[in-house]
Every structure is written in C-alpha cells, then in structure tokens.
Design an enzyme around this catalytic site. Sequence first.
Site, PDB file in Angstrom:
ATOM      1  N   GLU A   1       0.835  -1.183   0.000  1.00  0.00           N
ATOM      2  CA  GLU A   1       0.000   0.000   0.000  1.00  0.00           C
ATOM      3  C   GLU A   1       0.877   1.244   0.000  1.00  0.00           C
ATOM      4  OE1 GLU A   1      -3.599  -0.566   2.367  1.00  0.00           O
ATOM      5  OE2 GLU A   1      -3.344   1.475   3.069  1.00  0.00           O
TER       6      GLU A   1
ATOM      7  N   ASP B   1       0.186   5.175   0.613  1.00  0.00           N
ATOM      8  CA  ASP B   1      -0.917   6.008   1.106  1.00  0.00           C
ATOM      9  C   ASP B   1      -0.587   7.482   1.173  1.00  0.00           C
ATOM     10  OD1 ASP B   1      -2.141   3.668   1.720  1.00  0.00           O
ATOM     11  OD2 ASP B   1      -2.106   3.937   3.867  1.00  0.00           O
TER      12      ASP B   1
ATOM     13  N   GLU C   1      -2.621  10.374   2.978  1.00  0.00           N
ATOM     14  CA  GLU C   1      -3.793  10.561   3.824  1.00  0.00           C
ATOM     15  C   GLU C   1      -3.834  11.980   4.341  1.00  0.00           C
ATOM     16  OE1 GLU C   1      -3.218   6.089   5.712  1.00  0.00           O
ATOM     17  OE2 GLU C   1      -3.055   7.815   6.999  1.00  0.00           O
TER      18      GLU C   1
ATOM     19  N   GLN D   1      -0.369  12.746   5.968  1.00  0.00           N
ATOM     20  CA  GLN D   1       0.389  11.575   6.385  1.00  0.00           C
ATOM     21  C   GLN D   1       0.628  10.693   5.173  1.00  0.00           C
ATOM     22  OE1 GLN D   1      -0.046   9.380  10.148  1.00  0.00           O
ATOM     23  NE2 GLN D   1      -1.056   7.797   8.961  1.00  0.00           N
ATOM     24  N   THR D   2       1.831  10.215   5.042  1.00  0.00           N
ATOM     25  CA  THR D   2       2.118   9.247   3.991  1.00  0.00           C
ATOM     26  C   THR D   2       2.556   7.951   4.659  1.00  0.00           C
ATOM     27  OG1 THR D   2       4.397  10.040   3.837  1.00  0.00           O
ATOM     28  CG2 THR D   2       2.803  10.967   2.281  1.00  0.00           C
TER      29      THR D   2
ATOM     30  N   ASN E   1       3.847  -0.359   9.336  1.00  0.00           N
ATOM     31  CA  ASN E   1       3.657   1.065   9.049  1.00  0.00           C
ATOM     32  C   ASN E   1       4.956   1.847   9.010  1.00  0.00           C
ATOM     33  OD1 ASN E   1       1.124   0.188   9.426  1.00  0.00           O
ATOM     34  ND2 ASN E   1       0.551   1.746  10.908  1.00  0.00           N
TER      35      ASN E   1
ATOM     36  N   GLU F   1       5.115   5.597   8.773  1.00  0.00           N
ATOM     37  CA  GLU F   1       4.442   6.882   8.605  1.00  0.00           C
ATOM     38  C   GLU F   1       5.394   8.066   8.659  1.00  0.00           C
ATOM     39  OE1 GLU F   1       3.910   5.150  11.474  1.00  0.00           O
ATOM     40  OE2 GLU F   1       1.850   4.392  11.474  1.00  0.00           O
TER      41      GLU F   1
ATOM     42  N   SER G   1     -11.813   8.748  15.594  1.00  0.00           N
ATOM     43  CA  SER G   1     -11.423   7.913  16.719  1.00  0.00           C
ATOM     44  C   SER G   1      -9.907   7.822  16.844  1.00  0.00           C
ATOM     45  CB  SER G   1     -12.023   6.523  16.556  1.00  0.00           C
ATOM     46  OG  SER G   1     -11.542   5.957  15.365  1.00  0.00           O
ATOM     47  N   TRP G   2      -9.194   8.202  15.782  1.00  0.00           N
ATOM     48  CA  TRP G   2      -7.739   8.087  15.909  1.00  0.00           C
ATOM     49  C   TRP G   2      -6.960   9.197  15.230  1.00  0.00           C
ATOM     50  CZ3 TRP G   2      -4.359   7.613  11.743  1.00  0.00           C
ATOM     51  CH2 TRP G   2      -5.009   7.539  10.501  1.00  0.00           C
TER      52      TRP G   2
ATOM     53  N   GLY H   1      -4.741  12.256  18.356  1.00  0.00           N
ATOM     54  CA  GLY H   1      -4.798  10.921  18.933  1.00  0.00           C
ATOM     55  C   GLY H   1      -6.228  10.511  19.267  1.00  0.00           C
TER      56      GLY H   1
ATOM     57  N   ARG I   1       9.634   4.240  19.740  1.00  0.00           N
ATOM     58  CA  ARG I   1       8.719   3.260  19.138  1.00  0.00           C
ATOM     59  C   ARG I   1       9.452   1.989  18.705  1.00  0.00           C
ATOM     60  NH1 ARG I   1       5.558   4.711  13.585  1.00  0.00           N
ATOM     61  NH2 ARG I   1       4.765   2.646  13.069  1.00  0.00           N
TER      62      ARG I   1
END
Length: 290
Positions: free
Chosen positions: A102, A104, A106, A119-120, A129, A131, A195-196, A200, A276
């Site tokens: 994918e 993206d 966004e 966001q990509t 992910n 991002e 919701s996200w 956040g 992360r």
Amino acid sequence: MTICHRTVIFIGILTLISTQITSGSVVSTGDFNKDFFVTWSPSHVNTSADGKTRSLKLDQESGSGFASNQMFLFGQIDMQIKLVPGRSAGTVLTSDQPNRDEIDFEFLGNVEGKPYIVQTNIFADGLDNREERINLWFDPTKDFHTYSILWNLHQIVFMVDWVPIRVYRNHADNGVGYPRWQPMSIKTSLWNGDSWATGGGRDKIDWSKGPFISSFRYHKIDACIWKGNARFCRAESPTNWWHQKRYSTLTNTQRRLFKWVRKYHMIYDYCQDKQRFQGNLPKECSLPKY
Ligand SMILES: *[C@@H]1O[C@H](CO)[C@@H](O)[C@H](O)[C@H]1NC(C)=O
C-alpha cells in the site's frame, strides 16, 4: 479492506503540464465515471456532467469512496483535491492481496485553526507502518492542489504541487520491503477518522458543521495497467517512462525542495522515533534516499 483506516491520496494534475506532456502511457480518460467506480455509498457521491469533477460527502449517516476499475504496476498518479474543512480524506494505492502493499496519501483533518496534516505511509512485503507526517504550507481547503505519487523500480516519490515531500527508495537488495511485484488499485475515500486521526482521537467531529465534502478533479493515471504479466510493467520502455534513469532519483531542484519540506514542515518521521522501535530503527532509515 483497510481503507477505513488509511485514506491515501493519489493525486492531482497540474493541467498545463499534464496536457503538454501527452505521453503515450496515460491510461485514464479524465472521466471519473469511466476510470473509477463508486465503492461506498453512491448517495454520497456527485460527479459533474462532464465526468471531470467528483465530490465525496461525509455525514452522520455515511462516508463515501471510489476506486479505479483497473489495477496498475508502476507509474505516476496525479489528482487535484480540495479538502473538506477539518476532516479526513485521501487516496490510497493499495493491493488486495493477503500480503498487502500500500502507498498512502492521507489527510488528517484537524481542529480549526491548526494546519492540516498530510500523512504518507508505505506497506510493503507485509511489513509494518512507515508513517511520515508534514504540515502543509497552504490551506488545502481553499483551493484545489495537486497530489501525486511516482512509483517506479527505483523509488516512490510523494509530491504536493510537484514538491517532493517524501522519498522511499528501493532498497530491496538490502532486504528492505518495496512494493514491486503486486499490482495496486487506486482508492479514495472520505470517512470519519475521529477515533484516531486527530489529536490521537481527542478531537471529535462536530456534525453541526457538516456535511463535509471533498472534491476531486483532473485525475491523471499514467501507469502500467496490470494484465497479469509483471515483466511487461517492470520493463524499461518508452511507454514505461517512469523507470528511466532521470526518474530514478530526485533531481537537484527536487532535492532542494525536499530538504526545505523536511526542515520546516515535517512533524513526524518514523525513522526518528527511537522510542517506538526501541532503538532498532528499520533498516532503510540508515540507507540513502537518493
Ligand atoms: C450533491 O448534490 C446535491 C444537490 O446539489 C447536494 O445536496 C449534495 O450535498 C451533493 N453531494 C456531494 C457529495 O457533493
């Protein structure tokens, strides 16, 4: 499909440029009715009489979306988009295979007064992910802007009004995931991501400001249509111009613009999120982008 979570944008065309470069590989007709089908809530989709403009609506009842009739392996997609104030919309290049690829683009709607976030994201070879997020240097709800994805054997470049905002190099030789075998379709949707998506998930949709409408126009798909033969799309040929050497890395001008974006507009880069990844950043983070 994952679209409810990832709206990706493909993107737009600068009309002047796109009509001047009439390369033989443009496979879109410019008519939304011919190039795409409505995937979600036809009652929330309007298309102009000439087929060149389409709008999507989000209200309390439903979001909406459309997807390309064809699948593609490599190419460039441009779309002009005018975003709805304060909501999520986007276009995604996605494969429906179990081993999902994918690419993206966004748009994360934001609370009023704060800049819009783009966001990509890239999913490849089943990997996770990746991002990146930037603030746009203009208000994307005021006018149409061109959002593009160049995808070839060497790199994936996300562009906003022809400014490269992200580059993802093919480091498959080094074991880094890269979408290069599976065809993808183009999907665009407008949905409730509260919701996200923003803060956040803290900032909820204010339905009294709705319905929310995003508009799309002048899409241009200059890509290799999937006919079951990856070799055909992977070959460098005059039609598959995107694989040529001059598109294998950013030009000097593009590098300058790219650095400007990263310096002044970047707000998140997974490659800098040591927490992360607990110190083990993905391999591509230490490899060159061009
Ligand atoms: C489509 O057009 C109708 C009538 O003008 C309007 O009420 C509706 O909000 C429009 N929907 C979209 C998605 O633009």
